[in-house]
Design a protein around this motif. Structure first.
Motif, PDB file in Angstrom:
ATOM      1  N   SER A 108       0.818  -1.222   0.000  1.00  0.00           N
ATOM      2  CA  SER A 108       0.000   0.000   0.000  1.00  0.00           C
ATOM      3  C   SER A 108       0.843   1.260   0.000  1.00  0.00           C
ATOM      4  N   SER A 109       2.093   1.165   0.457  1.00  0.00           N
ATOM      5  CA  SER A 109       2.943   2.360   0.483  1.00  0.00           C
ATOM      6  C   SER A 109       3.251   2.871  -0.925  1.00  0.00           C
ATOM      7  N   GLU A 110       3.011   2.042  -1.927  1.00  0.00           N
ATOM      8  CA  GLU A 110       3.265   2.455  -3.311  1.00  0.00           C
ATOM      9  C   GLU A 110       2.093   3.226  -3.894  1.00  0.00           C
ATOM     10  N   ASN A 111       0.933   3.210  -3.237  1.00  0.00           N
ATOM     11  CA  ASN A 111      -0.291   3.716  -3.855  1.00  0.00           C
ATOM     12  C   ASN A 111      -0.828   4.972  -3.178  1.00  0.00           C
ATOM     13  N   SER A 112      -1.524   5.768  -3.965  1.00  0.00           N
ATOM     14  CA  SER A 112      -2.263   6.935  -3.470  1.00  0.00           C
ATOM     15  C   SER A 112      -3.230   7.349  -4.566  1.00  0.00           C
ATOM     16  N   TYR A 113      -4.282   8.100  -4.168  1.00  0.00           N
ATOM     17  CA  TYR A 113      -5.160   8.624  -5.208  1.00  0.00           C
ATOM     18  C   TYR A 113      -5.620  10.020  -4.823  1.00  0.00           C
ATOM     19  N   GLU A 114      -5.989  10.780  -5.869  1.00  0.00           N
ATOM     20  CA  GLU A 114      -6.472  12.154  -5.705  1.00  0.00           C
ATOM     21  C   GLU A 114      -7.701  12.348  -6.568  1.00  0.00           C
ATOM     22  N   LEU A 115      -8.582  13.252  -6.110  1.00  0.00           N
ATOM     23  CA  LEU A 115      -9.738  13.657  -6.893  1.00  0.00           C
ATOM     24  C   LEU A 115      -9.618  15.149  -7.154  1.00  0.00           C
TER      25      LEU A 115
ATOM     26  N   LYS B 148     -11.727  14.573 -12.055  1.00  0.00           N
ATOM     27  CA  LYS B 148     -10.719  13.623 -12.540  1.00  0.00           C
ATOM     28  C   LYS B 148     -10.148  12.877 -11.345  1.00  0.00           C
ATOM     29  N   MET B 149     -10.170  11.536 -11.428  1.00  0.00           N
ATOM     30  CA  MET B 149      -9.552  10.694 -10.408  1.00  0.00           C
ATOM     31  C   MET B 149      -8.192  10.230 -10.919  1.00  0.00           C
ATOM     32  N   LYS B 150      -7.154  10.397 -10.095  1.00  0.00           N
ATOM     33  CA  LYS B 150      -5.809   9.944 -10.449  1.00  0.00           C
ATOM     34  C   LYS B 150      -5.338   8.955  -9.384  1.00  0.00           C
ATOM     35  N   LEU B 151      -4.978   7.749  -9.809  1.00  0.00           N
ATOM     36  CA  LEU B 151      -4.441   6.747  -8.892  1.00  0.00           C
ATOM     37  C   LEU B 151      -3.027   6.407  -9.341  1.00  0.00           C
ATOM     38  N   ARG B 152      -2.072   6.474  -8.402  1.00  0.00           N
ATOM     39  CA  ARG B 152      -0.673   6.232  -8.713  1.00  0.00           C
ATOM     40  C   ARG B 152      -0.177   4.969  -8.036  1.00  0.00           C
ATOM     41  N   ASP B 153       0.797   4.321  -8.694  1.00  0.00           N
ATOM     42  CA  ASP B 153       1.506   3.191  -8.092  1.00  0.00           C
ATOM     43  C   ASP B 153       2.995   3.407  -8.329  1.00  0.00           C
ATOM     44  N   ASN B 154       3.718   3.766  -7.269  1.00  0.00           N
ATOM     45  CA  ASN B 154       5.145   4.060  -7.411  1.00  0.00           C
ATOM     46  C   ASN B 154       5.977   2.815  -7.726  1.00  0.00           C
ATOM     47  N   GLY B 155       5.400   1.629  -7.485  1.00  0.00           N
ATOM     48  CA  GLY B 155       6.097   0.393  -7.838  1.00  0.00           C
ATOM     49  C   GLY B 155       5.912  -0.004  -9.283  1.00  0.00           C
ATOM     50  N   ASP B 156       5.064   0.736 -10.011  1.00  0.00           N
ATOM     51  CA  ASP B 156       4.848   0.541 -11.446  1.00  0.00           C
ATOM     52  C   ASP B 156       4.275  -0.828 -11.793  1.00  0.00           C
ATOM     53  N   ASP B 157       3.587  -1.470 -10.847  1.00  0.00           N
ATOM     54  CA  ASP B 157       3.020  -2.775 -11.160  1.00  0.00           C
ATOM     55  C   ASP B 157       1.563  -2.883 -10.746  1.00  0.00           C
ATOM     56  N   GLY B 158       0.868  -1.744 -10.639  1.00  0.00           N
ATOM     57  CA  GLY B 158      -0.561  -1.733 -10.395  1.00  0.00           C
ATOM     58  C   GLY B 158      -0.962  -2.340  -9.065  1.00  0.00           C
ATOM     59  N   LEU B 159      -2.255  -2.562  -8.915  1.00  0.00           N
ATOM     60  CA  LEU B 159      -2.777  -3.210  -7.713  1.00  0.00           C
ATOM     61  C   LEU B 159      -2.725  -4.729  -7.819  1.00  0.00           C
ATOM     62  N   ALA B 160      -2.483  -5.229  -9.026  1.00  0.00           N
ATOM     63  CA  ALA B 160      -2.325  -6.669  -9.239  1.00  0.00           C
ATOM     64  C   ALA B 160      -1.550  -6.869 -10.530  1.00  0.00           C
ATOM     65  N   TRP B 161      -0.627  -7.831 -10.495  1.00  0.00           N
ATOM     66  CA  TRP B 161       0.161  -8.137 -11.697  1.00  0.00           C
ATOM     67  C   TRP B 161       0.681  -9.556 -11.563  1.00  0.00           C
TER      68      TRP B 161
ATOM     69  N   VAL C  68      -7.336  20.106  -5.935  1.00  0.00           N
ATOM     70  CA  VAL C  68      -7.459  18.780  -5.338  1.00  0.00           C
ATOM     71  C   VAL C  68      -8.586  18.799  -4.311  1.00  0.00           C
ATOM     72  N   ILE C  69      -9.624  18.025  -4.552  1.00  0.00           N
ATOM     73  CA  ILE C  69     -10.744  17.934  -3.617  1.00  0.00           C
ATOM     74  C   ILE C  69     -10.409  16.992  -2.477  1.00  0.00           C
ATOM     75  N   LEU C  70      -9.754  15.895  -2.785  1.00  0.00           N
ATOM     76  CA  LEU C  70      -9.384  14.927  -1.755  1.00  0.00           C
ATOM     77  C   LEU C  70      -8.135  14.183  -2.197  1.00  0.00           C
ATOM     78  N   ALA C  71      -7.228  13.963  -1.243  1.00  0.00           N
ATOM     79  CA  ALA C  71      -6.031  13.167  -1.489  1.00  0.00           C
ATOM     80  C   ALA C  71      -5.973  12.075  -0.429  1.00  0.00           C
ATOM     81  N   ASN C  72      -5.885  10.828  -0.858  1.00  0.00           N
ATOM     82  CA  ASN C  72      -5.855   9.696   0.064  1.00  0.00           C
ATOM     83  C   ASN C  72      -4.557   8.927  -0.164  1.00  0.00           C
ATOM     84  N   SER C  73      -3.703   8.879   0.854  1.00  0.00           N
ATOM     85  CA  SER C  73      -2.405   8.210   0.732  1.00  0.00           C
ATOM     86  C   SER C  73      -2.491   6.704   0.880  1.00  0.00           C
ATOM     87  N   LEU C  74      -3.655   6.165   1.230  1.00  0.00           N
ATOM     88  CA  LEU C  74      -3.883   4.716   1.333  1.00  0.00           C
ATOM     89  C   LEU C  74      -2.783   4.048   2.160  1.00  0.00           C
TER      90      LEU C  74
END
Length: 950
Positions: A773-780, A811-824, A787-793
């Motif tokens: 989860s430390s690789e992920n976050s999302y913003e609206l 616009k919803m933006k979801l990032r993965d700093n590990g570059d491998d999504g939520l599943a791979w 930015v209406i909401l930022a969630n560091s998950l």
């Protein structure tokens, strides 16, 4: 060789009588006879019937001399009485044997073909790489026909039809399908229907559809491919070629009998080689009389009890007496000696025919062929025990010295326009019409004139269906391309280069280039893709830097080709698509490094170019590179003050921008300075569809000559009034540096786009994290880029729910700093997460694919957001006539409405209104011909109507 069998075709009485089939004498020279009509023949009982073969009596014997025929007493009649085979010979190709066939009748094959033959593969060698038949037109490289029987993996491959590539079907075979026994194979294609089929022993074995490449067959090679490789290891017999797709029944008939004019498809028979000669190096076409000559061809035959092919009908039947009695059998063992003739070696002498001055290689032509025995001692063996008893010397009559011929291989010079890597296709769906990529190839203008051949290479062309279109734009470019120069031949000609070969100048050695004297600016284009276990991935072989050296003085322009793949616009893909690579990602154009080298070259003089690499981290590693270096020479700028719109990034349907589209706010365009003067401001006007809501924005900054930048435009009212589909965004440059742009024809750009998803005002964003989860976050974000909401998950394996009640574009933006999504699939240790948008009742409104690599963006509007309709009162506003000449009338306006007119450039005009019969009428007699807009403002809302002045 003789095999006699009687087949029952009707019920026959069984009795204790003998049989006498009368007295007619005939000669069957190496023939095999099957009886088809028994007439009044009766047999003594008991008699066992197998119910399958109808075989009643079988007798076989072998006579190995063609000149010593077997004589039988027999009778003849008017009806067909028997079947016989006059051919049990076959050619053995297993010692590098090959036969080349050039047959004019092959040219009648266009859209349909059938090839049939018998083979007996060598079970001690197969499976290995083999080619039993190879066909082409006038160019041996054009694979119009190819049959691997089998390939080393045990699969049978059938390639047929050529148009840049070939159609193919294949199937894994059992060992006994291709070796250890005789098998009948038939291969057919119908390019009109797209059908390709393979038949084995009279039954359909495999087939496929969608194979529509036409056939242009003019030459056949039996036993090898066009390069003399992949020699077939086995025997072959009864080869036939047809210019039609034979039916199953015709194929079964071809399999079981010799071919003659009674065959139902005889008129479609193009060539028929029974292969019945039994000696020599030629096989003769029984249909046309032509022949093919081979090398290293040896003859084989079967004994009488092994014959199973090549039968003909006859009215002759031999006399046979069947007598029943009791007999004593005594088995006496006897030893007999047999001998096998040694086969001579074929010695070919060739000569070189020069083709200097032509765009073709020198020809290597056969001058003569001799058949000679190698001078070795004659060995003497004991005929009973096989013991070597001694030897006799053999006198040498001559010697042969093998010499090499010097000749030229004249390759056309390849100019690489683009390197594009096809995607990893597992689980990917491009839809019915596929995806399109667009690239500016103006630098190649000198090449794209006259007749040219465009070629796809390196294998990707076999993975997907591809189309290439060139769109030539009429007009004046920012600067003329004076010369295009491919500096070295790249991978298509000389293969991938290893890093040590580059650095020691075995590959891409320094070259002298005469710089075009008419050019003033120079650009080096470099496309480099890394391959091999160390050259492909930075994490394996470390970062490798590339450079260009000029005249041995400068090692300027060091660069790496590390490429981020997790942001690939084509996702998800199969395989390891998210891994960063050297110069390429699957499903994208290879990275192009563009270097301005004007300061290092002098027009009219020679300059030495040398390309090299930094020393790799692993000196013994596998670093391989596909490379194209190109020098582009330009003339002076054609304009002084000019800007152009290069592209619309959003909103857009282009595959390249799929990660950020569709949008509902803040369009993004790319502008470029295409004049010699610096640009500090550009006024841009933009609107959607008919221009009901035109917006204007002034970009300020600094752009040098040929420099470009992206511009994010304010939303304003541009996205009001969208249609359900077929929306188009328009952008246009109005002025540059506050002055009129010098060249108007590159000022505008239109981009088709899709509408964003519409969801309820009340919605919930749900994200379930994985172990990382430390690789992920999302913003609206809203349409004001806030930015209406930022969630560091922060927590792993937790479900996060954020509830919203909003109106507008987001616009919803979801990032993965590990570059491998939520599943791979390649990182199962991270577990599986998901991201969704739901309504308040828990229904899923949008489910994001968890295999998204580095991140994703999704734009959407809420239901109450007025992005799809104008104010309700706008529907009653009408402007007529349209087009107009002197005046326009406007219905639906009220006294408080404010009316104004402006043109496509945003210039406003005096609006003189008078009332005629209660309808406002506006004088437009002073307006020039063109497109104009009438703006009606009522309180805080605006309606815009478009009209045309004649």
């Amino acid at each position: 060789f003789l095999k006699i069998s009687i087949k029952e075709t009707s019920e026959t009485e069984l009795s204790n009588q003998a049989v006498d089939l009368s007295g007619f004498t005939t000669v069957f020279d190496n023939h095999y006879i099957f009886f088809n009509g028994i007439n009044s023949t009766v047999f003594t009982s008991p008699f066992e019937w197998d119910g399958v073969s109808n075989l009643v009596v079988e007798m076989n014997f072998t006579n190995s001399t063609k000149d010593d025929p077997i004589a039988l007493l027999g009778t003849t009649g008017n009806e067909v009485r028997s079947l016989y085979s006059a051919n049990n010979y076959s050619i053995n190709l297993g010692q590098q044997g090959a036969i080349e066939i050039s047959n004019d009748s092959l040219q009648s094959i266009e859209n349909e073909i059938t090839i049939a033959f018998w083979t007996y593969g060598n079970e001690d060698i197969l499976p290995t790489n083999t080619t039993v038949l190879y066909g082409y037109d006038t160019n041996p490289g054009n694979r119009d026909l190819n049959i691997h029987l089998p390939w080393s993996n045990g699969s049978v491959f059938f390639d047929c039809g050529f148009s840049g590539g070939y159609d193919r079907i294949s199937k894994m075979a059992n060992d006994n399908d291709y070796s250890g026994k005789w098998n009948h194979w038939a291969f057919s294609k119908n390019a009109s229907t797209g059908s390709m089929k393979i038949y084995l022993n009279g039954s359909l074995w495999t087939s496929s559809t969608g194979n529509t490449k036409a056939i242009n067959l003019m030459n056949l090679i039996v036993g090898t491919d066009q390069n003399g490789n992949n020699n077939y290891k086995g025997r072959l017999n009864e080869l036939s070629v047809w210019n039609s797709e034979l039916s199953l029944q015709d194929i079964q008939l071809t399999m079981n009998t010799s071919i003659d004019s009674e065959h139902p498809a005889y008129e479609n028979l193009v060539a028929y080689y029974p292969i019945s000669e039994g000696e020599g190096f030629e096989i003769n076409d029984a249909k046309t009389g032509e022949s093919g000559t081979g090398t290293n061809v040896y003859w084989s035959y079967e004994r009488g009890d092994q014959i199973q092919r090549g039968f003909k009908e006859t009215s002759i039947r031999p006399n046979i007496h069947f007598v029943r009695g009791e007999y004593d059998k005594t088995v006496i063992e006897s030893t007999s000696l047999d001998s096998l003739a040694r086969f001579p070696n074929s010695v070919n002498k060739y000569f070189v025919q020069s083709n200097e001055g032509q765009l073709k290689h020198d020809d290597i032509l056969l001058e003569s062929t001799e058949y000679l025995f190698e001078s070795i001692d004659e060995m003497i063996y004991d005929g009973i025990t096989g013991e070597l008893l001694g030897s006799n010397p053999v006198e040498t009559e001559g010697s042969i010295t093998i010499e090499s011929l010097d000749f030229f291989r004249r390759f056309p010079f390849y100019n690489e326009i683009m390197s594009f890597v096809t995607p990893y296709g597992i689980g990917i769906d491009f839809g019915e019409y596929g995806k399109s990529w667009y690239f500016d190839v103006t630098d190649f203008t000198p090449l794209l004139k006259g007749d040219k051949r465009v070629n796809m290479a390196l294998g990707g062309q076999w993975q997907e269906e591809m189309d290439i279109s060139f769109m030539f734009i009429v007009g004046t470019p920012p600067r003329d391309v004076v010369e295009f120069n491919q500096l070295w031949q790249g991978t298509n000609r000389s293969g991938a280069a290893r890093i040590n070969a580059i650095n020691n100048d075995e590959r891409y050695a320094p070259i002298d280039i005469e710089v075009n004297p008419n050019a003033v600016d120079f650009k080096l284009r470099s496309t480099i893709t890394g391959h091999g276990s160390d050259g492909e991935f930075e994490q394996n072989g470390g970062t490798v830097y590339h450079y260009v050296n000029f005249d041995g003085e400068y090692e300027e322009n060091f660069w790496s080709v590390n490429t981020e793949c997790s942001e690939n616009p084509v996702y998800p893909q199969g395989g390891t698509w998210v891994y960063d690579r050297q110069g390429w990602c699957p499903g994208e154009r290879s990275k192009v490094e563009v270097l301005d080298v004007t300061e290092f070259v002098t027009p009219g003089e020679n300059v030495e170019f040398d390309y090299g690499c930094s020393e790799p981290a692993n000196g013994a590693g596998d670093y391989r590179y596909h490379i194209a270096h190109q020098l582009v020479s330009y003339g002076p700028a054609n304009f002084n003050l000019d800007a152009r719109i290069n592209d619309v990034i959003a909103p857009s349907k282009k595959a390249l921008y799929a990660r950020v589209n569709p949008i509902c706010a803040n369009p993004i365009i790319e502008i470029q300075n295409t004049g010699s003067s610096d640009i500090t401001s550009v006024e841009i006007q933009y609107y959607i569809n008919e221009g009901d809501n035109i917006e204007t924005f002034v970009w300020e900054g600094n752009l040098d000559y040929m420099e470009s930048t992206t511009v994010q435009l304010p939303t304003g009212n541009a996205f009001y009034g969208l249609a359900t589909d077929n929306n188009v965004f328009h952008a246009e440059i109005i002025n540059v540096n506050g002055q009129t742009d010098e060249y108007e024809f590159n000022n505008s750009y239109s981009s088709a786009f899709d509408r964003v998803k519409v969801i309820p005002d009340e919605f919930v964003i749900v994200v379930r994290t994985n172990f990382n989860s430390s690789e992920n976050s999302y913003e609206l974000w809203n349409d004001k880029k806030e930015v209406i909401l930022a969630n560091s998950l922060p927590s792993p394996n937790k479900i996060y729910r954020d509830t919203f009640d909003l109106e507008g574009c987001f616009k919803m933006k979801l990032r993965d700093n590990g570059d491998d999504g939520l599943a791979w699939w390649a990182n199962p240790a991270q577990g599986t997460g998901y991201a969704q948008i739901r309504d308040y009742d828990g229904n899923v409104l949008h489910d994001f694919n968890a295999d998204f690599g580095g991140g994703f963006e999704l734009s959407f509007v809420t239901e109450s957001f007025n992005s799809t309709k104008e104010p309700e009162w706008g529907s009653i506003i009408k402007v007529y006539p349209n087009p107009a000449l002197e005046s326009i009338s406007v219905t639906g306006v009220v006294d408080r409405d404010r009316l104004s007119i402006y043109d496509v450039a945003g210039r406003s005009y005096t609006c003189s209104t008078m009332c005629v019969s209660g309808v406002p009428q506006i004088d437009i007699s002073q307006l020039n011909s063109g497109i104009y807009f009438l703006s009606i403002q009522r309180k805080e809302s605006v309606v815009v109507k478009r009209f045309v002045v004649k």
